[in-house]
Design a protein around this motif. Structure first.
Motif, PDB file in Angstrom:
ATOM      1  N   ILE A  90       0.398  -8.565  49.623  1.00 36.02           N
ATOM      2  CA  ILE A  90      -0.472  -7.725  50.177  1.00 36.02           C
ATOM      3  C   ILE A  90      -1.832  -7.703  49.657  1.00 36.02           C
ATOM      4  O   ILE A  90      -2.985  -8.060  50.499  1.00 36.02           O
ATOM      5  CB  ILE A  90       0.041  -6.327  50.403  1.00 36.02           C
ATOM      6  CG1 ILE A  90       1.164  -6.156  51.055  1.00 36.02           C
ATOM      7  CG2 ILE A  90      -1.296  -5.147  51.027  1.00 36.02           C
ATOM      8  CD1 ILE A  90       1.604  -4.900  51.106  1.00 36.02           C
ATOM      9  N   HIS A  94      -2.268 -10.984  52.581  1.00 35.90           N
ATOM     10  CA  HIS A  94      -2.213 -10.452  53.918  1.00 35.90           C
ATOM     11  C   HIS A  94      -3.306  -9.168  54.059  1.00 35.90           C
ATOM     12  O   HIS A  94      -3.639  -8.755  55.116  1.00 35.90           O
ATOM     13  CB  HIS A  94      -0.880  -9.920  54.050  1.00 35.90           C
ATOM     14  CG  HIS A  94       0.208 -11.025  54.045  1.00 35.90           C
ATOM     15  ND1 HIS A  94       0.538 -11.913  55.015  1.00 35.90           N
ATOM     16  CD2 HIS A  94       0.825 -11.476  53.093  1.00 35.90           C
ATOM     17  CE1 HIS A  94       1.229 -12.802  54.922  1.00 35.90           C
ATOM     18  NE2 HIS A  94       1.784 -12.651  53.624  1.00 35.90           N
ATOM     19  N   ALA A 101       1.208  -7.938  61.652  1.00 32.46           N
ATOM     20  CA  ALA A 101       2.016  -9.255  61.137  1.00 32.46           C
ATOM     21  C   ALA A 101       1.657 -10.526  62.308  1.00 32.46           C
ATOM     22  O   ALA A 101       1.244 -11.707  61.979  1.00 32.46           O
ATOM     23  CB  ALA A 101       3.468  -9.267  61.258  1.00 32.46           C
ATOM     24  N   ASP A 102       1.389  -9.999  63.577  1.00 32.41           N
ATOM     25  CA  ASP A 102       0.932 -10.936  64.593  1.00 32.41           C
ATOM     26  C   ASP A 102      -0.327 -11.822  64.273  1.00 32.41           C
ATOM     27  O   ASP A 102      -0.705 -13.097  64.479  1.00 32.41           O
ATOM     28  CB  ASP A 102       0.744 -10.701  65.913  1.00 32.41           C
ATOM     29  CG  ASP A 102      -0.256  -9.502  66.125  1.00 32.41           C
ATOM     30  OD1 ASP A 102      -0.458  -8.785  65.198  1.00 32.41           O
ATOM     31  OD2 ASP A 102      -1.100  -9.554  67.229  1.00 32.41           O
ATOM     32  N   GLY A 104      -1.208 -12.180  60.743  1.00 31.29           N
ATOM     33  CA  GLY A 104      -1.204 -12.412  59.358  1.00 31.29           C
ATOM     34  C   GLY A 104      -1.364 -11.288  58.484  1.00 31.29           C
ATOM     35  O   GLY A 104      -1.397 -11.485  57.256  1.00 31.29           O
ATOM     36  N   TYR A 106      -0.332  -7.506  56.827  1.00 28.83           N
ATOM     37  CA  TYR A 106       0.450  -6.971  55.712  1.00 28.83           C
ATOM     38  C   TYR A 106       1.703  -6.271  56.500  1.00 28.83           C
ATOM     39  O   TYR A 106       2.681  -5.817  55.656  1.00 28.83           O
ATOM     40  CB  TYR A 106      -0.240  -6.105  54.749  1.00 28.83           C
ATOM     41  CG  TYR A 106      -0.761  -4.984  55.139  1.00 28.83           C
ATOM     42  CD1 TYR A 106      -0.141  -3.520  55.327  1.00 28.83           C
ATOM     43  CD2 TYR A 106      -2.165  -4.719  55.557  1.00 28.83           C
ATOM     44  CE1 TYR A 106      -0.846  -2.478  55.668  1.00 28.83           C
ATOM     45  CE2 TYR A 106      -2.679  -3.598  55.779  1.00 28.83           C
ATOM     46  CZ  TYR A 106      -2.117  -2.393  55.943  1.00 28.83           C
ATOM     47  OH  TYR A 106      -2.786  -1.261  56.532  1.00 28.83           O
ATOM     48  N   GLU A 107       2.088  -5.700  57.497  1.00 33.82           N
ATOM     49  CA  GLU A 107       2.900  -5.311  58.192  1.00 33.82           C
ATOM     50  C   GLU A 107       4.422  -5.457  57.705  1.00 33.82           C
ATOM     51  O   GLU A 107       5.168  -4.867  57.296  1.00 33.82           O
ATOM     52  CB  GLU A 107       2.849  -5.100  59.723  1.00 33.82           C
ATOM     53  CG  GLU A 107       4.076  -4.705  60.397  1.00 33.82           C
ATOM     54  CD  GLU A 107       3.869  -4.835  62.280  1.00 33.82           C
ATOM     55  OE1 GLU A 107       4.626  -4.082  62.819  1.00 33.82           O
ATOM     56  OE2 GLU A 107       3.002  -5.904  62.581  1.00 33.82           O
ATOM     57  N   TYR A 108       4.856  -7.013  57.942  1.00 38.60           N
ATOM     58  CA  TYR A 108       5.933  -7.357  57.548  1.00 38.60           C
ATOM     59  C   TYR A 108       6.372  -7.127  56.004  1.00 38.60           C
ATOM     60  O   TYR A 108       7.452  -6.849  55.353  1.00 38.60           O
ATOM     61  CB  TYR A 108       6.031  -8.526  57.827  1.00 38.60           C
ATOM     62  CG  TYR A 108       7.469  -9.620  57.491  1.00 38.60           C
ATOM     63  CD1 TYR A 108       8.625  -9.179  57.925  1.00 38.60           C
ATOM     64  CD2 TYR A 108       7.285 -10.530  56.575  1.00 38.60           C
ATOM     65  CE1 TYR A 108       9.842  -9.849  57.585  1.00 38.60           C
ATOM     66  CE2 TYR A 108       8.603 -11.341  56.239  1.00 38.60           C
ATOM     67  CZ  TYR A 108       9.658 -10.848  56.565  1.00 38.60           C
ATOM     68  OH  TYR A 108      10.798 -11.563  56.270  1.00 38.60           O
ATOM     69  N   VAL A 109       5.320  -7.644  55.094  1.00 37.38           N
ATOM     70  CA  VAL A 109       5.357  -7.806  53.820  1.00 37.38           C
ATOM     71  C   VAL A 109       5.394  -6.166  53.207  1.00 37.38           C
ATOM     72  O   VAL A 109       6.278  -6.000  52.169  1.00 37.38           O
ATOM     73  CB  VAL A 109       4.151  -8.185  53.049  1.00 37.38           C
ATOM     74  CG1 VAL A 109       4.110  -8.433  51.794  1.00 37.38           C
ATOM     75  CG2 VAL A 109       4.000  -9.645  53.555  1.00 37.38           C
TER      76      VAL A 109
END
Length: 146
Positions: A90, A94, A101-102, A104, A106-109
């Motif tokens: 993060i 990110h 996340a779409d 790039g 930090y949502e997914y991470v």
């Protein structure tokens, strides 16, 4: 109702830890299989200090930590280490892209970091090595603390 929840909870923890463990294992394995040189170059390009040390360290933590989550071993240690690697992602990769996340972000991470911590301090659920050791220690009365 609560009896059903209590019976399902260990299986839910098992499924969650296996899925998150596989994700980390695959990401770490990709760092090795595609060549640590490329990972090191990427780490350098985003400003990660000591990229030559950080790249293999992160790859090892992701592979070993992924396996540890899958089998449920040393969960507090590896849950914390995996969360820290995600916080680094993060910070260095990110964060500047925002949340989504779409784009790039930090949502997914962040979700992986939170899941790592939850798993790390959950006890692991069904078939977790940590739980089996704890159960055996409780049954024999032998403790490992000083």
């Amino acid at each position: 109702m609560f009896d059903v929840i209590d019976r399902v909870r260990p299986v839910a923890f098992l499924l969650g830890r296996v899925v998150i463990g596989v994700i980390f294992f695959v990401h770490g394995w990709m760092k090795f299989s595609s060549g640590l040189e490329g990972t090191t170059a990427f780490f350098e390009s985003v400003g990660i200090p000591l990229a030559g040390v950080a790249a293999p360290a992160v790859a090892v933590v992701e592979v070993v930590g992924g396996v540890a989550l899958i089998v449920g071993a040393a969960l507090p240690l590896f849950g914390t280490l995996l969360a820290l690697t995600m916080l680094g992602a993060i910070l260095f990769v990110h964060g500047s892209a925002g949340f989504g996340a779409d784009k790039g972000g930090y949502e997914y991470v962040l979700a992986l970091a939170a899941a790592s911590l939850m798993i790390g301090f959950s006890g692991g659920g069904a078939l977790a090595v940590d739980s089996l050791w704890r159960h055996r220690r409780d049954r024999t009365g032998v403790t490992t603390s000083v």
